[in-house]
Design a protein around this motif. Structure first.
Motif, PDB file in Angstrom:
ATOM      1  N   UNK A  36       7.086  -5.368  -2.681  1.00 60.53           N
ATOM      2  CA  UNK A  36       6.291  -4.748  -1.392  1.00 60.53           C
ATOM      3  C   UNK A  36       4.670  -4.895  -1.754  1.00 60.53           C
ATOM      4  N   UNK A  37       4.019  -5.391  -0.258  1.00 67.03           N
ATOM      5  CA  UNK A  37       2.803  -6.016  -0.371  1.00 67.03           C
ATOM      6  C   UNK A  37       1.756  -4.554   0.085  1.00 67.03           C
ATOM      7  N   UNK A  38       0.603  -4.464  -0.242  1.00 69.42           N
ATOM      8  CA  UNK A  38      -0.452  -3.248   0.213  1.00 69.42           C
ATOM      9  C   UNK A  38      -0.016  -3.189   1.525  1.00 69.42           C
ATOM     10  N   UNK A  39      -0.211  -4.429   2.351  1.00 64.78           N
ATOM     11  CA  UNK A  39      -0.157  -4.424   3.854  1.00 64.78           C
ATOM     12  C   UNK A  39       1.183  -3.949   4.138  1.00 64.78           C
ATOM     13  N   UNK A  40       2.305  -4.180   3.574  1.00 60.30           N
ATOM     14  CA  UNK A  40       3.653  -3.760   4.220  1.00 60.30           C
ATOM     15  C   UNK A  40       3.428  -2.155   3.787  1.00 60.30           C
ATOM     16  N   UNK A  41       3.145  -1.561   2.869  1.00 61.32           N
ATOM     17  CA  UNK A  41       3.369  -0.316   2.561  1.00 61.32           C
ATOM     18  C   UNK A  41       2.437   0.391   3.423  1.00 61.32           C
ATOM     19  N   UNK A  42       1.097  -0.062   3.867  1.00 56.45           N
ATOM     20  CA  UNK A  42       0.352   0.597   4.700  1.00 56.45           C
ATOM     21  C   UNK A  42       0.948   0.529   6.187  1.00 56.45           C
TER      22      UNK A  42
END
Length: 59
Positions: A36-42
Motif C-alpha cells: 500500500x502507498x501513502x496515497x492509496x491509504x489516504x
C-alpha cells in the motif's frame, strides 16, 4: 459469464496538502511491509470518512 473489460484509470487531480508529521509517521508505520502507498491509504481513509458522513446524514 461476465464479459471482460479492460479497466480504465479514473481521472485524477494532484492536490498538495500538508500533513502533521505525527500523522505521516503513523500512516507510514501502518503501511510498512504492505503493498500500500501513502496515497492509496489516504484515498481509502477519505472514502470511508465520506461514507460515514453520508450514513450520518441519512439517519
Amino acid at each position: 459469464m461476465k464479459k471482460f473489460k479492460i479497466p480504465s484509470v479514473p481521472p485524477a487531480t494532484n492536490k498538495c496538502i500538508r500533513f502533521p508529521n505525527d500523522i505521516i509517521e503513523q500512516v507510514e508505520n501502518e503501511i510498512k511491509g504492505t503493498n500500500c502507498t501513502f496515497t492509496a491509504f489516504v484515498i481509502e481513509a477519505v472514502r470511508v470518512a465520506l461514507d460515514n458522513l453520508k450514513e450520518e446524514k441519512n439517519k
